[in-house]
Write a protein that holds these residues in place. Structure first.
Motif, short mmCIF file in Angstrom:
data_model
loop_
_atom_site.label_atom_id
_atom_site.label_comp_id
_atom_site.label_asym_id
_atom_site.label_seq_id
_atom_site.Cartn_x
_atom_site.Cartn_y
_atom_site.Cartn_z
N ASP A 175 0.83 -1.20 0.00
CA ASP A 175 0.00 0.00 0.00
C ASP A 175 0.87 1.26 0.00
O ASP A 175 2.11 1.20 -0.02
N GLU A 176 0.22 2.41 0.05
CA GLU A 176 0.93 3.69 -0.04
C GLU A 176 1.96 3.85 1.07
O GLU A 176 3.09 4.33 0.83
N ASN A 177 1.62 3.49 2.31
CA ASN A 177 2.53 3.69 3.43
C ASN A 177 3.81 2.87 3.26
O ASN A 177 4.92 3.37 3.49
N HIS A 178 3.66 1.60 2.89
CA HIS A 178 4.83 0.77 2.65
C HIS A 178 5.67 1.35 1.50
O HIS A 178 6.90 1.43 1.60
N CYS A 179 5.00 1.75 0.44
CA CYS A 179 5.72 2.25 -0.74
C CYS A 179 6.46 3.55 -0.45
O CYS A 179 7.57 3.77 -0.97
N THR A 180 5.87 4.41 0.37
CA THR A 180 6.54 5.67 0.70
C THR A 180 7.82 5.41 1.48
O THR A 180 8.85 6.06 1.23
N LEU A 181 7.79 4.46 2.40
CA LEU A 181 9.00 4.09 3.12
C LEU A 181 10.07 3.59 2.17
O LEU A 181 11.25 3.96 2.27
N TYR A 291 7.24 -2.71 12.16
CA TYR A 291 5.93 -2.12 12.40
C TYR A 291 5.84 -1.60 13.83
O TYR A 291 6.41 -2.18 14.76
N GLU A 296 1.56 -0.16 11.90
CA GLU A 296 1.95 0.65 10.74
C GLU A 296 3.45 0.49 10.48
O GLU A 296 4.24 0.45 11.42
N ASP A 298 7.16 1.39 10.04
CA ASP A 298 7.92 2.57 10.46
C ASP A 298 9.41 2.48 10.10
O ASP A 298 10.17 3.40 10.38
N HIS A 333 -1.09 7.22 -6.32
CA HIS A 333 0.01 7.71 -5.49
C HIS A 333 1.36 7.72 -6.20
O HIS A 333 2.36 8.07 -5.59
#
Length: 427
Positions: A175-181, A291, A296, A298, A333
């Motif tokens: 998802d977006e959160n994983h990809c942003t990291l 996580y 989430e 991190d 995204h």
């Protein structure tokens, strides 16, 4: 360094990479594989080996005891054998380690040149990663697992699972959160290689030469890979032909895949000022996340540097996006992810007083112009991620078993639809 001097040095490095690749691959191309040092087999780690590793970590400590067990994961998907080793020391310490050795069946070892890929990874940990990590004394690059020992036949790393890291679910895509990291960490990693490239010294030049040569897509290996690519292409074309959404693109996809090897070689050719040291095989199976208490992500770590090469950063970006995300994530995204990558890269370069070599607009154009690379690589990677690979399966079994309507086919159709919308489906 002047632009002319920099360009001249890069052209020289490119020529040296090609020469090194030809010499090394011809010398190790017989498909021979190994299980590592004496005593290290599929279920055995010797006390001597553990003591040798501990002496590298703390020469004043000694082993009180240790346990070793085979690592998890599907052995049919990997070219290395992993053992989880827990060591108790006389000083009262506990070490959680991964012992990794090259391993593959003869056919796979020959096709992928497994011993040489493993040698590249150990070289990265021994000679490259510590340089990149230490570029920022106050804010070290932390995307790599810690390495304790490396040789051409054995790599010992920290066991990230003992610190709570894990591979994310890949069936539905990140998802977006994983990809942003991932994209933020990738921007910093590429910035480190840019800064190291700017260092005008023989050590940096020689190290980049050794780490960055092309390990797989060379003329000497065409005869081994093209038959496999042809088998995969036939299966892919049948899937495209059977889909009402993309059947009109059947001939175009067939033409693109017919020249897959040449296209990939062209994509891999480095051009300045964009070229960086690439991970080379960045996708969900080679990434671990940590996580927080809310579940989430991190933090992120990159694994398996066996296919590192020198080239456009867009290759790592497109390989990751098209193999490890969904069409929905890329459409909603994708540009935000590119901004996250470029923002972190620019910030990291400022910290090192290195000039950013390209703008966000330059990056967008480069990612767009190399988007087809995402299809060419995801067409192979997604089969590994989404297929159930039976014991003893050959590489040809892996690339020819998909049928219309299965998870791989859905991802493939989504990629073709997206590339069509982008206007990059050209035979």
């Amino acid at each position: 360094m002047s632009e002319d001097a920099r360009s001249s040095r890069v052209r020289g490095l490119a020529a040296r990479w090609e020469a090194v690749a030809a010499a090394v691959l011809s010398g190790h191309g017989d498909g021979t594989t190994t299980t590592g040092p004496s005593g290290l087999g599929r279920a055995t780690v010797s006390l001597r080996q553990v003591e040798q590793v501990l002496s590298e970590i703390d020469p004043h400590d000694s082993v009180e005891g240790f346990t070793a067990e085979p690592g998890g994961g599907d052995p049919e998907r990997h070219t290395s054998f992993v053992q989880i080793v827990t060591v108790s020391t006389v000083k009262g310490g506990v070490l959680h380690l991964i012992f990794k050795t090259p391993r593959a069946r003869a056919e796979m070892a020959k096709m992928l040149n497994v011993p040489e890929l493993f040698r590249k990874e150990t070289f990265m940990y021994k000679h490259v990663i510590h340089h990149l990590t230490n570029l920022w004394p106050d804010e070290p690059l932390t995307v790599f697992p810690r390495s304790y020992y490396s040789s051409p036949e054995l790599l010992v790393l920290e066991n990230l699972a003992a610190k709570g890291y894990m591979v994310a679910e890949t069936q539905l895509g990140l998802d977006e959160n994983h990809c942003t990291l991932v994209m933020t960490a990738l921007g910093r990693f590429h910035a480190a290689s840019l800064a190291y490239k700017e260092a005008d010294n023989r050590e940096a030049s020689n190290t980049l030469c050794e780490a960055g040569y092309e390990p797989l897509y060379t003329e000497s290996r065409r005869i081994l890979l093209e038959p496999l690519f042809a088998a995969a292409a036939e299966n892919t074309v049948n899937i495209i032909k059977s889909s009402a959404e993309v059947a009109k693109h059947t001939r175009t996809i067939e033409a693109i895949l017919a020249s897959r090897f040449d296209r990939i070689m062209k994509f891999h050719r480095p051009e300045e000022p964009l070229a960086v040291l690439l991970h080379g095989d960045l996708w969900a199976d080679n990434i671990m996340f940590h996580y927080n208490e809310l579940g989430e992500p991190d933090d992120v770590k990159f694994l398996d540097f066996q296919m590192c090469r020198y080239g456009s950063p867009a290759l790592d970006i497109n390989r990751f996006l098209y193999s490890s995300t969904t069409r929905e994530v890329r459409i909603k995204h994708g540009d935000a992810l590119l901004r996250a990558y470029h923002r972190e890269q620019s910030r990291a370069l400022r910290q090192l007083n290195v000039k950013q070599r390209y703008t966000l607009a330059d990056l967008r154009r480069e990612v767009h112009s190399t988007a087809l690379y995402g299809l060419l690589t995801a067409d192979l990677l997604l089969r590994i991620a989404l297929n159930q690979i039976p014991p003893g399966a050959t590489p040809y079994d892996v690339v020819t078993t998909n049928v219309p309507g299965d998870p791989f086919s859905k991802h493939l159709v989504d990629i073709v639809l997206e590339l069509d919308d982008m206007g990059v489906l050209t035979p």
